[in-house]
Write an enzyme that holds these catalytic residues in place. Structure first.
Site, mmCIF file in Angstrom:
data_model
loop_
_atom_site.group_PDB
_atom_site.id
_atom_site.type_symbol
_atom_site.label_atom_id
_atom_site.label_comp_id
_atom_site.label_asym_id
_atom_site.label_seq_id
_atom_site.Cartn_x
_atom_site.Cartn_y
_atom_site.Cartn_z
ATOM 1 C CG ASP A 1 -7.656 4.544 0.607
ATOM 2 O OD1 ASP A 1 -7.587 3.295 0.566
ATOM 3 O OD2 ASP A 1 -6.811 5.248 1.167
ATOM 4 C CG ASP B 1 -2.046 0.900 1.212
ATOM 5 O OD1 ASP B 1 -2.461 1.285 0.101
ATOM 6 O OD2 ASP B 1 -2.571 1.262 2.284
ATOM 7 C CD GLU C 1 -0.186 5.318 -3.909
ATOM 8 O OE1 GLU C 1 0.343 5.659 -2.826
ATOM 9 O OE2 GLU C 1 -0.974 4.376 -3.994
#
Ligand code: NAG
Ligand code: NAG
Ligand code: NAG
Ligand code: NAG
Ligand code: NAG
Ligand code: NAG
Ligand code: NAG
Ligand code: NAG
Ligand code: NAG
Ligand code: NAG
Length: 878
Positions: A537, A461, A464
């Site tokens: 999300d 997670d 990015e």
């Protein structure tokens, strides 16, 4: 940090306050955007490179052809305005593709590595040069493809089977400068295209919009967008810079292989579609996909970037997650509740709170005192665990991961050479530079060591990467990676490399035996080879449920078939109705996980009243009954690159009415799913494709068949969702659903045979040990079933395949068959070729009920050939 908002922003990250904002505004982050700078999304005009290039005057390049190798044309591209020369290569690739590559031999710009698993196969081409008044016309030919390359000004027109399909640089927006920090750009036109698909990830429809009439271009810049807006061209967590121009006769595509921040403009014109790619830095590398169909383009793209390996069967089951289950005791309690209440569940997930103060590769000693006993207990239940491992490392002396990375210089650096430091979940953190092969090895060794238990899998997670307290939560573009490349050059591929390391670690932990499962939030072209992806999300809103479908379809077309969206919506509390509808939809997502944010109300299915539990259970059962079908679709993705889920336009590209349909989808080619995404729906408008000769059998009422004549309004209740089997298909199902897929492994299959108008049906079944890599050494069973001439037969598709365990077929149920026979003959061939087919003949009774004919007690091993034959008096549904 000098950011005056920093403290405030910190509190906003996934806190209650933040949730309330988002939930109150129905998923819109407008309030937050004005209040909190770090969630601001840059517009093109606010970024110098984009603003400048989006409004540029035509450029003036000419090509000086220098040589021709068998498969490549080589030349110097000259910028007429600056007289700078750059290297130019055009290479013909097997299977209807070619590439263009431009770089500066002196100031070499960043070329993406590893997105392609291997050098694409080149192919011979012929080159003819014709002199023009100005410059030359170079005609390149290979396969069915003809490329007309004008050297002055430089442009190309691509023909396939005599039809014009792509124009390159028609508007002369090509930009390539000697400054290695300068942007690159190029325009492409698809003269035959009616729709543009691709360019994930955006919370956008399947068919992309025109962006040049006041809208923002599509932005590809991997970024943490908590509670993102839907119907938007804004950047999200991942990027695949591939665009398909869908036309009736000709579909073509372009894959822009650049890992820097990229903007893409789309313009629908009377004839065709214009596109314009602008990247912040990097070399110019583009692959042209010549189709001619959407299916061909998708396969051409997948042939470049690779397929997803076959997942373990459990990964296709139902996953339960929450931010967070707070202790090992709670983890086991939740699993027990699923068992007690008969909700099948294969995987339980642990978000960051399992760690010791957000230090990855540790367990909280108080709440998870004995993780191996927890993992053993889960293993006994046939379950797997997935834990989160993020790329940021807490800066804490004595934490061995930090000490090692700091001393060995494995972190991403500041321009000054020190480790880049910023805030993330653990507080002050640094980020592993996965581009550094040594750091990557170190990281994969950590994974291998941490995930010693074979039933532990990994969730990457925040990769990015997400950096708190800074603009857009994005790492500074000036940060330095391995070999001095700037973060802005490599940004979109950062998360990709984390999954490369995670994958290697999970391979190593079992000595190559157990297939890894990884979920990643960030992705790039080629990520499918390592990880599954989910849409990040999202929000518990009807809009987010709706947009999950086009988002997944786009990703599946762009190589990422193993996709899903958080069932129930990550943030905010879904209404009971929305939650039920989301389970009904999620049961048909390739990746099926329920997940919810901290401070949302608990929503495990067993917490609801009986009626709701029944509906959710029915969805889960539907998933588990079809696991063999899903598994076969993932096998066929692996084998031939077909996406696991598909828009209708993929299978019915002759039918222009399907081009905008993205509220329903196909699983494989044979199951059509139209999730209910409207509140209090009493009816649903379904589009049934294929024309009058296509039949669609409704899943709950098999006796109801419809023809593929387009729009059909169907009543729905909270108990029903329009799902159809295609006439002409044979679908494997398992009749008994158990707690986990593991316990269903040896259960027999039932074939559902849905006859088409010509009394024909076919389908495939794939099976293996569902866990290991033995399928790579042919230890599998792959069989095609066909019904024609009153007989159902099987055929071993792959003679090399030899799995030593039987897959038992026990029942066959025919639909659309009207028969008066009460018995069928069954003939089997135990081994090839010694025994004759008819040597093992027996009969079985047929139970007919309406248009359904059932044959039970077959006990056939599908690895051996058989025939089930209806004797006389057979009539078929007209
Ligand atoms: C491109 O440059 C050449 C050489 O300077 C000039 O002759 C030509 O007119 C220019 N073309 C355009 C479109 O500006
Ligand atoms: C190039 O083409 C020639 C003639 O067709 C052939 O003899 C030669 O083997 C080819 N070379 C390569 C490297 O493929
Ligand atoms: C990409 O690969 C080349 C070698 O092919 C290597 O020199 C370069 O460092 C790699 N770049 C990165 C960022 O890993
Ligand atoms: C390419 O340039 C040539 C020469 O100027 C021109 O005739 C042709 O129309 C151009 N083609 C495209 C696709 O722009
Ligand atoms: C999506 O956004 C576009 C452009 O802003 C707008 O025209 C359209 O109405 C929006 N669609 C929905 C369903 O909100
Ligand atoms: C597709 O091709 C057919 C036959 O060549 C032609 O009649 C038709 O007009 C074409 N359709 C489009 C949309 O170009
Ligand atoms: C692409 O196709 C070629 C030839 O069909 C094959 O050899 C190659 O392995 C494929 N590559 C990938 C990544 O699938
Ligand atoms: C579908 O349901 C809506 C209410 O949700 C109702 O207004 C409409 O008349 C229904 N249409 C049909 C064809 O039943
Ligand atoms: C299908 O079955 C349902 C319930 O069993 C019944 O109400 C319906 O009339 C049947 N339809 C057809 C076409 O036989
Ligand atoms: C098959 O049908 C026959 C005749 O109706 C009956 O006697 C027999 O018991 C049936 N067999 C089974 C296995 O149901």
């Amino acid at each position: 940090m000098s950011n005056p908002f920093s403290k405030f922003i910190r509190q906003f990250n996934r806190t209650e306050m933040n949730l309330k904002f988002i939930c109150l505004t129905g998923g819109l982050t407008i309030l937050l955007i004005t209040a909190v700078k770090c969630w601001y999304s840059y517009k093109c005009k606010e970024l110098k490179f984009c603003d400048k290039l989006r409004n540029r005057a035509p450029s003036n390049y000419t090509l000086k052809v220098s040589s021709k190798l068998n498969c490549s044309l080589i030349g110097k591209l000259v910028n007429r305005d600056t007289d700078k020369h750059f290297d130019f290569f055009l290479t013909a690739l097997a299977g209807g593709k070619f590439s263009i590559y431009i770089n500066d031999p002196i100031n070499l710009r960043y070329q993406v590595n590893d997105s392609l698993p291997e050098m694409p196969l080149e192919t011979d081409m012929t080159v003819n040069v014709n002199m023009l008044d100005v410059g030359e016309l170079v005609i390149i030919e290979f396969e069915d493809i003809k490329i007309y390359l004008s050297t002055d000004p430089f442009n190309l027109t691509v023909y396939r089977e005599g039809q014009e399909i792509v124009k390159i640089n028609p508007r002369q927006l090509l930009t390539f400068e000697e400054d290695p920090e300068a942007p690159v750009a190029l325009d492409f036109n698809f003269p035959q295209a009616l729709r543009a698909y691709g360019l994930p990830e955006h919370a956008e429809r399947l068919a992309l919009r025109t962006t040049t009439n006041g809208s923002e271009p599509y932005r590809l810049y991997n970024i943490d967008r908590y509670g993102y807006e839907v119907n938007s061209t804004q950047a999200l967590y991942g990027s695949v810079p591939v665009l398909f121009g869908l036309g009736v006769n000709m579909t073509a595509g372009v894959f822009w292989l650049n890992s820097a921040q990229t903007f893409v403009d789309i313009t629908h014109k009377k004839t065709g579609i214009d596109s314009y790619f602008i990247s912040e830095t990097g070399a110019l590398e583009a692959f042209i996909l010549t189709g001619p169909s959407l299916r061909d383009c998708v396969k051409q793209y997948i042939n470049l970037t690779g397929v997803a390996p076959l997942p373990q069967m459990f990964a296709l089951g139902h996953h339960q997650s929450r931010y967070s289950y707070m202790s090992q005791k709670e983890v086991l309690e939740v699993c027990n509740k699923f068992d007690e209440n008969k909700f099948p569940l294969d995987v339980i997930w642990m978000d960051i709170d399992y760690t010791d103060k957000n230090k990855y590769f540790t367990w909280d000693p108080k709440t998870f005192p004995n993780p191996s006993s927890m993992l053993n207990a889960l293993n006994k239940q046939g379950r797997k665990a997935v834990v989160i491992i993020d790329p940021h490392i807490k800066r804490e002396k004595g934490y061995s991961v930090f000490d090692e990375c700091e001393s060995k210089e494995y972190f991403v650096k500041n321009p000054s050479g020190t480790s880049f430091k910023a805030s993330c979940w653990p507080g002050l953190s640094s980020w592993i530079d996965f581009f550094n092969p040594e750091a990557l090895n170190y990281y994969s060794a950590l994974i291998a060591d941490f995930a010693k238990s074979n039933n532990l899998h990994i969730w990457n997670d925040m990769n990015e990467p997400s950096v708190f307290e800074v603009q857009e939560q994005a790492m500074d573009g000036n940060c330095i990676h391995y070999e001095g490349w700037k973060h802005r050059d490599v940004h979109n591929q950062y998360g990709f490399y984390q999954t490369v390391g995670t994958y290697q670690g999970l391979i190593d932990r079992s000595n190559d035996e157990i297939r890894p499962f990884i979920l990643t939030r960030s992705f790039f072209a080629g990520s499918q080879r390592y990880a599954a992806h989910w849409t990040g999300d999202n929000v518990a809103s009807w809009e987010h449920l709706k947009y999950s479908i086009p988002m997944m379809l786009t990703e599946a077309l762009c190589g990422l078939s193993f996709v899903g969206a958080d069932v129930g919506g990550f943030s905010c509390n879904p209404t009971e109705e929305l939650l039920q509808r989301w389970y009904q939809a999620g049961a048909w997502y390739p990746f099926f996980r329920a997940h919810s944010a901290v401070s949302t109300k608990r929503r495990e299915p067993y917490l609801f009243n009986d009626k709701i539990q029944q509906r959710i259970r029915k969805s889960l059962q539907q998933r588990y009954k079809h696991l063999t079908y899903w598994y076969t679709m993932f096998w066929e993705h692996y084998l031939i690159g077909e996406p696991v889920i598909r828009p209708l336009s993929y299978e019915y590209s002759d039918d222009i009415n399907t081009y905008d349909i993205d509220n329903e989808f196909l699983v494989g080619s044979d199951i059509l799913v139209h999730p209910v995404t409207e509140k209090m729906a009493k009816n649903v408008t379904v589009y049934l494709p294929g024309g009058e000769n296509e039949l669609w059998y409704e899943i709950d009422n098999f006796n109801e068949t419809y023809t593929g004549l387009g729009i059909k309004n169907l009543p729905v209740t909270l108990d029903t969702v329009p799902v159809f089997y295609r006439g002409g298909s044979i679908i494997p199902v398992k009749q008994t659903v158990r707690n986990t897929s593991v316990y269903m492994k040896d259960d027999p299959i039932t074939l559902l045979v849905f006859l088409d108008k010509y009394n024909y049906a076919k389908g495939t079944v794939y099976d293996d040990d569902q866990v290991s890599f033995d399928y790579l050494s042919n230890k599998y069973t792959y069989v095609r079933f066909t019904f024609y001439n009153n007989s159902l037969r099987n055929e071993i598709i792959d003679d090399e395949a030899s799995y030593d365990q039987a897959t038992i077929l026990n029942s066959v149920i025919f639909y659309g068959l009207k028969t008066t026979v009460s018995q069928v003959s069954v003939a089997t061939k135990k081994s090839v070729p010694e025994e004759d087919l008819v040597k093992n003949m027996y009969t079985r009774n047929v139970t007919v009920n309406k248009n359904r004919a059932t044959i039970d007690n077959l006990n056939l091993d599908i690895r051996h050939q058989f025939v089930i034959r209806f004797d006389e008096n057979i009539t078929f549904l007209e």
